[in-house]
Design an enzyme around this catalytic site. Sequence first.
Site, mmCIF file in Angstrom:
data_model
loop_
_atom_site.group_PDB
_atom_site.id
_atom_site.type_symbol
_atom_site.label_atom_id
_atom_site.label_comp_id
_atom_site.label_asym_id
_atom_site.label_seq_id
_atom_site.Cartn_x
_atom_site.Cartn_y
_atom_site.Cartn_z
ATOM 1 N N GLY A 414 5.458 2.129 -4.869
ATOM 2 C CA GLY A 414 4.136 2.281 -4.265
ATOM 3 C C GLY A 414 3.998 3.610 -3.570
ATOM 4 O O GLY A 414 4.878 4.478 -3.641
ATOM 5 N N GLN A 416 4.133 4.252 -0.457
ATOM 6 C CA GLN A 416 5.041 4.448 0.666
ATOM 7 C C GLN A 416 6.489 4.613 0.228
ATOM 8 O O GLN A 416 7.347 4.922 1.040
ATOM 9 C CB GLN A 416 4.935 3.251 1.625
ATOM 10 N N LYS A 433 13.625 -0.566 1.293
ATOM 11 C CA LYS A 433 12.556 0.391 0.989
ATOM 12 C C LYS A 433 13.066 1.810 1.211
ATOM 13 O O LYS A 433 13.540 2.174 2.276
ATOM 14 C CB LYS A 433 11.348 0.141 1.869
ATOM 15 N N ASP A 537 -3.033 -1.507 6.550
ATOM 16 C CA ASP A 537 -3.066 -1.411 5.088
ATOM 17 C C ASP A 537 -3.045 -2.810 4.475
ATOM 18 O O ASP A 537 -2.211 -3.116 3.625
ATOM 19 C CB ASP A 537 -1.898 -0.571 4.576
#
Length: 732
Positions: A414, A416, A433, A537
């Site tokens: 994505g 991010q 992440k 978000d």
Amino acid sequence: MKLFQAYHLLIFLLLKTTSASDPKYTKPGCQVMCGDVIIPYPFGIGVNCSVSERYNVDCNRSTPYLPALNNVQVLEVNLEYQTVTVNVSMISDCHNLIRTSSQILGIELGESSPFLFSRLHNLFVVEGCGNAVILDQGTAVTGCSTTCRNESVGVKDKCLGITCCQTRLPYYLKSYSMDLTGLERQGGDEACGSAYLVDKKSYDEGRFSSKSVAGDNTYIPISLLWTLSERESSQIECCFSGFNIFKADTGNGGSIKSWKCVFPMSNKGNPYLVDGCYDDEKCARCTEDGGECEYYDVYDDYDRISEYEFVCSHVMKGNRRHSKPTLSIGAILGISISIGVLVLLAISYASYKVINEAIARRRRMRYFKRNGGQLLEQQEKSDPSSVGKTMLFSLRELEKATDCFSEKRILGVGGQGTVYKGMLLDGRTVAVKKSERVVESQQEKLINNQFINEVVILSQIIHPNVVKLLGCCLETKVPLLVSEFVSNGTLYDRIHKEANEFPLSLKMRIQIATEVARALAHLHSGSGTSIPIYHRDVKTSNILLDDNNIAKISDFGTSRNISPDKTHLTTMVIGTVGYLDPEYLQTEHFNEKCDVYSFGVVLVELLTGEKPIFQTTSGQKTQLAAHFISAMEEGCVISIFDKMVINEGTTDELLALANLAMRCLCIKGKDRPTMMEVEHELESIRTSHVPSRVEANIDHVMGKGKQVLTMPTTAESSSTPFKSFNEPSTSQ
């Protein structure tokens, strides 16, 4: 004759002055300047002055041109940012104010071209009243909308969404087109709006005026990223420590690899020439005194790098870095002769391993300190209640858990970053992440005390509908976040993937909406943390489903907490097109009602099955929120609902859900309900839901009478369902 001799003498002195003042920008014997523009290597003016034909520059009448790009004018070449700023011609068609088309002329980046439209150094600016979107091969990648009103904006020369808006590119582009809708300037007849890509530095410094964009041809400065191939890099000898490999993200998981010479802060000149680097004045004095030059990033109030702080360190005074390489070569040669090639290889290999490990350890420790690791340790020691809530993971531990971040472990990619599936040594399955693009903008968001405070706060959130943050790793340039693993994918995939074998029933959709509202209400209330948290978000791709289809909110990369004595945050606009609150776009003030608006879009997405930006039957792209509001005002909102929703819902339920979504999407934030009110209303609808078949006349469902549908009162409430219909809805 004397005049002719004086003319030649003047030319000789000018060439000598140029050569003496700029000896380290080009190859020997090559021209440095064209007019007032420096043309540094790997670009070059003349034969054998550039690294390849693609970087040749023609100097015509003191103006540099780039033949590889249809002879566009070169304004600046930046070695540090690896960009070239060029002047491109643009023309706007103002004959149709309802739908205009703008086209960049004079520049075309082919597949073999080394140039890309830079996402970091360009702005997409829209001026006028309407919408504009940048398309990459027919797919919308970014855009913004403007509004017009009679009252003044209040702050001059600012693009705040009123007659003007601006945004960044999400990734590097090879080509692009624009889709403009209703773009006209505020001012009356023959006044045409404009949308254009422009170099950010030129735009911010006021060196570019857009007054002629809507008229005849005009020239616009645009920054291009230039990339070096492996073959071209083999012809270059960097003056410092060699090449770095830079990956330019081109979207959809693609990237273009480029080689870039290291450019330390202490060096000036041209790093692409073996003799092109030299220490700046501060570093030169430090080195003469036996010290070592170090530069540290300094951040402003918005966590952006604003300057660099110089420090002269004397820790390694007895071991100078800048010793002449001839001494090392002589020592190595003497050892190799005395003890033999085999022994030398063994010692060299062992030394290489030890030095590399020491360098890696120092690098991890430097990142750990810079990312606030010591602050996190201090907070855990000073607050006994935080022990066990925030866990620091080592880089080696996460590399083992993800097979060194193998592509086979990727769960999703994505804006991010990339999320990997990992298995810890204690048997726990986690999601890691990792940011793939190590650039300043991502460092601005993740580095410093604010990041540590948010990690501590978010790790304290214990809620069944919020993905649990387990900890972080601070030993990398951009910190890694570790959270619990949720196995059943995103809500976005469950709604929009046609191949899904198990579509969501109305009961499941109401249940998911209730759980998401409950989680947001919990965050906004500050329960468990004593500080309200705004997600910023909220969208279906950030809502995960477990094996029991229980919803969990994820991705707090843009979240912010707010002190109880403040009513809002003033920040740069961050979010996803289609979910962004229009009031937030204009004011840059974020509060809890901005999350409410985004949730309203999610609720409409659940009811209609449409994407936040979709294409209507007429082929026009439109925002789902605007489409829903228009259907409500025309009294035909049921016609845009998903078939399964219509088949399983009653009149009262569908109208109650539609009116709740309408209240969440109010233009003014003060008129929207709180997330706690939304949760209570959804819970009431959920507990009263009884699955049924729809039995109503098709004309009534399609809203032929154009009557506004409103939620019935308690006295009028009934369980009479609509009749089913066979025709598809107008939005499908």
